[in-house]
Design a protein around this motif. Structure first.
Motif, mmCIF file in Angstrom:
data_model
loop_
_atom_site.group_PDB
_atom_site.id
_atom_site.type_symbol
_atom_site.label_atom_id
_atom_site.label_comp_id
_atom_site.label_asym_id
_atom_site.label_seq_id
_atom_site.Cartn_x
_atom_site.Cartn_y
_atom_site.Cartn_z
ATOM 1 N N GLN A 172 -26.082 112.405 22.118
ATOM 2 C CA GLN A 172 -25.408 113.187 21.077
ATOM 3 C C GLN A 172 -25.367 114.670 21.430
ATOM 4 O O GLN A 172 -24.409 115.369 21.094
ATOM 5 N N GLU A 173 -26.405 115.130 22.104
ATOM 6 C CA GLU A 173 -26.467 116.541 22.492
ATOM 7 C C GLU A 173 -25.880 116.782 23.881
ATOM 8 O O GLU A 173 -25.918 117.914 24.378
ATOM 9 N N ASP A 174 -25.370 115.703 24.501
ATOM 10 C CA ASP A 174 -24.720 115.770 25.816
ATOM 11 C C ASP A 174 -25.618 116.462 26.842
ATOM 12 O O ASP A 174 -25.235 117.442 27.496
ATOM 13 N N ARG A 175 -26.812 115.910 26.985
ATOM 14 C CA ARG A 175 -27.776 116.465 27.938
ATOM 15 C C ARG A 175 -28.596 115.337 28.544
ATOM 16 O O ARG A 175 -28.565 114.195 28.071
ATOM 17 N N ASP A 176 -29.308 115.653 29.606
ATOM 18 C CA ASP A 176 -30.197 114.684 30.227
ATOM 19 C C ASP A 176 -31.552 114.697 29.530
ATOM 20 O O ASP A 176 -31.964 115.713 28.958
ATOM 21 N N LEU A 177 -32.224 113.573 29.612
ATOM 22 C CA LEU A 177 -33.571 113.499 29.054
ATOM 23 C C LEU A 177 -34.528 114.349 29.879
ATOM 24 O O LEU A 177 -34.408 114.443 31.105
ATOM 25 N N VAL A 178 -35.476 114.950 29.208
ATOM 26 C CA VAL A 178 -36.512 115.742 29.858
ATOM 27 C C VAL A 178 -37.749 114.877 30.033
ATOM 28 O O VAL A 178 -38.106 114.103 29.137
ATOM 29 N N ASP A 179 -38.388 114.982 31.181
ATOM 30 C CA ASP A 179 -39.603 114.204 31.419
ATOM 31 C C ASP A 179 -40.651 114.493 30.347
ATOM 32 O O ASP A 179 -40.945 115.654 30.052
ATOM 33 N N GLY A 180 -41.183 113.447 29.753
ATOM 34 C CA GLY A 180 -42.175 113.599 28.693
ATOM 35 C C GLY A 180 -41.584 113.632 27.306
ATOM 36 O O GLY A 180 -42.321 113.608 26.313
ATOM 37 N N GLU A 181 -40.255 113.693 27.220
ATOM 38 C CA GLU A 181 -39.607 113.744 25.908
ATOM 39 C C GLU A 181 -39.811 112.440 25.149
ATOM 40 O O GLU A 181 -40.001 112.439 23.936
ATOM 41 N N ILE A 182 -39.751 111.323 25.850
ATOM 42 C CA ILE A 182 -39.987 110.013 25.236
ATOM 43 C C ILE A 182 -41.411 109.581 25.551
ATOM 44 O O ILE A 182 -41.806 109.524 26.720
ATOM 45 N N GLN A 183 -42.158 109.294 24.513
ATOM 46 C CA GLN A 183 -43.530 108.846 24.667
ATOM 47 C C GLN A 183 -43.750 107.575 23.856
ATOM 48 O O GLN A 183 -43.195 107.414 22.769
ATOM 49 N N THR A 184 -44.524 106.657 24.385
ATOM 50 C CA THR A 184 -44.911 105.482 23.620
ATOM 51 C C THR A 184 -46.042 105.867 22.672
ATOM 52 O O THR A 184 -46.625 106.950 22.774
ATOM 53 N N ALA A 185 -46.356 104.972 21.744
ATOM 54 C CA ALA A 185 -47.416 105.269 20.778
ATOM 55 C C ALA A 185 -48.759 105.452 21.476
ATOM 56 O O ALA A 185 -49.546 106.338 21.111
ATOM 57 N N CYS A 186 -49.026 104.644 22.492
ATOM 58 C CA CYS A 186 -50.329 104.722 23.162
ATOM 59 C C CYS A 186 -50.481 106.007 23.961
ATOM 60 O O CYS A 186 -51.548 106.615 23.982
ATOM 61 N N THR A 187 -49.408 106.449 24.632
ATOM 62 C CA THR A 187 -49.503 107.692 25.390
ATOM 63 C C THR A 187 -49.609 108.899 24.459
ATOM 64 O O THR A 187 -50.266 109.884 24.779
ATOM 65 N N ASP A 188 -48.944 108.820 23.313
ATOM 66 C CA ASP A 188 -49.032 109.890 22.323
ATOM 67 C C ASP A 188 -50.453 110.052 21.803
ATOM 68 O O ASP A 188 -50.909 111.160 21.548
ATOM 69 N N ALA A 189 -51.147 108.913 21.631
ATOM 70 C CA ALA A 189 -52.461 108.945 20.989
ATOM 71 C C ALA A 189 -53.602 109.202 21.955
ATOM 72 O O ALA A 189 -54.697 109.579 21.527
ATOM 73 N N CYS A 190 -53.388 109.002 23.258
ATOM 74 C CA CYS A 190 -54.492 109.110 24.219
ATOM 75 C C CYS A 190 -55.010 110.547 24.285
ATOM 76 O O CYS A 190 -54.271 111.471 24.657
ATOM 77 N N PRO A 191 -56.278 110.794 23.940
ATOM 78 C CA PRO A 191 -56.810 112.160 23.911
ATOM 79 C C PRO A 191 -57.089 112.739 25.292
ATOM 80 O O PRO A 191 -57.246 113.955 25.431
ATOM 81 N N THR A 192 -57.156 111.897 26.321
ATOM 82 C CA THR A 192 -57.479 112.383 27.661
ATOM 83 C C THR A 192 -56.290 112.319 28.613
ATOM 84 O O THR A 192 -56.440 112.565 29.811
ATOM 85 N N ASN A 193 -55.113 111.943 28.075
ATOM 86 C CA ASN A 193 -53.902 111.816 28.900
ATOM 87 C C ASN A 193 -54.095 110.829 30.040
ATOM 88 O O ASN A 193 -53.549 111.011 31.147
ATOM 89 N N ALA A 194 -54.855 109.766 29.752
ATOM 90 C CA ALA A 194 -55.044 108.730 30.766
ATOM 91 C C ALA A 194 -53.791 107.883 30.924
ATOM 92 O O ALA A 194 -53.555 107.296 31.983
ATOM 93 N N LEU A 195 -52.978 107.803 29.870
ATOM 94 C CA LEU A 195 -51.747 107.019 29.888
ATOM 95 C C LEU A 195 -50.557 107.968 29.983
ATOM 96 O O LEU A 195 -50.437 108.912 29.198
ATOM 97 N N VAL A 196 -49.686 107.702 30.932
ATOM 98 C CA VAL A 196 -48.503 108.549 31.131
ATOM 99 C C VAL A 196 -47.280 107.645 31.202
ATOM 100 O O VAL A 196 -47.252 106.676 31.958
ATOM 101 N N PHE A 197 -46.261 107.965 30.400
ATOM 102 C CA PHE A 197 -45.038 107.163 30.354
ATOM 103 C C PHE A 197 -43.867 108.008 30.841
ATOM 104 O O PHE A 197 -43.813 109.212 30.582
ATOM 105 N N GLY A 198 -42.952 107.371 31.538
ATOM 106 C CA GLY A 198 -41.801 108.123 32.007
ATOM 107 C C GLY A 198 -40.850 107.280 32.826
ATOM 108 O O GLY A 198 -40.902 106.042 32.809
ATOM 109 N N ASP A 199 -39.979 107.951 33.545
ATOM 110 C CA ASP A 199 -38.898 107.328 34.304
ATOM 111 C C ASP A 199 -39.226 107.342 35.795
ATOM 112 O O ASP A 199 -39.317 108.407 36.409
ATOM 113 N N PHE A 200 -39.382 106.161 36.376
ATOM 114 C CA PHE A 200 -39.663 106.063 37.810
ATOM 115 C C PHE A 200 -38.471 106.524 38.655
ATOM 116 O O PHE A 200 -38.643 106.876 39.823
#
Length: 246
Positions: A172-200
Motif C-alpha cells: 500500500q505504501e509502495d515500498r520494500d519491506l525493511v529487515d525486522g519489520e515483520i516479527q513473529t510472536a516468539c521473536t517479539d517476546a524473546c528478552p535475549t533476542n535468541a530468536l530472529v525472524f526474517g527473509d533468507f
C-alpha cells in the motif's frame, strides 16, 4: 507499482535461533500460545498426555557432576524445504509454498495424522477436543487467527497473519519491506533476542547473516529435510561451539 503478490513471491521466510542466548524462560511459548489462539493445556489434558504447543523449549544437560550445566533449545516447525509431512497427506492439507513456509490448511484437514507420523521433529499436534477458554480469557483471543476445531492437525505457521499484514502495508505504501519489520510472536517476546525472524533471500538480513555463521547447524541434518530454521550452537568456556549435532 509492485503488487502484493509479486512482493510475496520474492521472500523466503525463516528463523535463526542462537542457542547461546536462550535462557529457557518460556516467554516465546506463552507469546505463541496467546497470538495463535492455542487451547489451554489443563491438568486433565496433561494427565492424558494430550498437551501441545506450537513451540517448546527442550532442556539438555552437559558436563560432569558437579559441574553440570543446562542449555535450552527452542523447537518449532522447521518449515522444511523437503518436508516428510507433506507428501503423506491424502487431501493436500499441508504443502510448501513459494515463501519457504510449510502451510497448514485447517478446513481441508481430515485428521489422518499421517503428517504427524512423518514429522521427525515432533512439532505437529492433533486437536483431540473442541477448544475451550475460561470466560475471563475469551476477550484476549486474536481475531486474526482462526480457532481450530477438534479433529485436525496444527502447528507453527511463522505467524503468517503478521507476514500478510506486513506485506500488505508495504504494498500500500509502495515500498520494500525493511529487515525486522515483520516479527513473529516468539521473536517479539524473546528478552535475549535468541530468536530472529526474517527473509533468507535478503543477503543483508540478520537471519541471512546468521545462517552463514560458523556455529550454524540444523536439527537432524542427516535426514536431508532442508529446514528453514537454523540454529547457532552454544559456546563453551573455551570459546568453542558445543552440541551442534545433538
Amino acid at each position: 507499482m509492485v503488487t502484493a503478490a509479486e512482493r510475496v513471491s520474492s521472500h523466503k521466510w525463516g528463523m535463526a535461533v542462537d542457542v547461546d542466548r536462550c535462557t529457557g524462560c518460556q516467554a516465546c511459548v506463552m507469546a505463541c500460545q496467546t497470538e495463535n489462539n492455542i487451547p489451554l493445556s489443563t491438568e486433565d489434558i496433561y494427565r492424558q498426555k494430550r498437551t501441545f504447543a506450537w513451540i517448546r523449549i527442550e532442556r539438555y544437560w552437559y558436563g560432569d557432576f558437579p559441574n553440570v550445566k543446562a542449555r535450552f533449545i527452542p523447537i518449532m516447525c522447521q518449515h522444511c524445504e523437503n518436508a516428510p509431512c507433506e507428501p503423506v497427506c491424502p487431501v493436500f492439507a499441508t504443502y510448501h509454498n513459494t515463501e519457504g513456509m510449510n502451510v497448514q490448511i485447517y478446513n481441508r484437514c481430515v485428521g489422518t495424522r499421517y503428517c504427524g507420523a512423518g514429522c521427525p521433529y515432533n512439532v505437529r499436534f492433533f486437536n483431540y477436543w473442541e477448544p475451550v477458554w475460561p470466560s475471563t480469557l475469551r476477550n484476549q483471543l486474536n481475531p486474526d487467527v482462526t480457532i481450530r476445531s477438534r479433529g485436525i492437525m496444527e502447528k507453527c505457521s511463522f505467524c503468517v497473519q503478521r507476514i500478510r499484514r506486513g506485506v500488505r502495508e508495504a504494498a500500500q505504501e509502495d515500498r520494500d519491506l525493511v529487515d525486522g519489520e515483520i516479527q513473529t510472536a516468539c521473536t517479539d517476546a524473546c528478552p535475549t533476542n535468541a530468536l530472529v525472524f526474517g527473509d533468507f533471500n535478503d543477503d543483508n538480513s540478520r537471519v541471512s547473516i546468521m545462517s552463514h555463521d560458523d556455529r550454524k547447524y540444523t536439527h537432524l541434518d542427516s535426514l536431508n529435510t532442508e529446514p528453514n530454521v537454523v540454529y547457532l550452537a552454544q559456546i563453551d568456556a573455551t570459546g568453542g561451539a558445543i552440541g551442534e549435532h545433538e
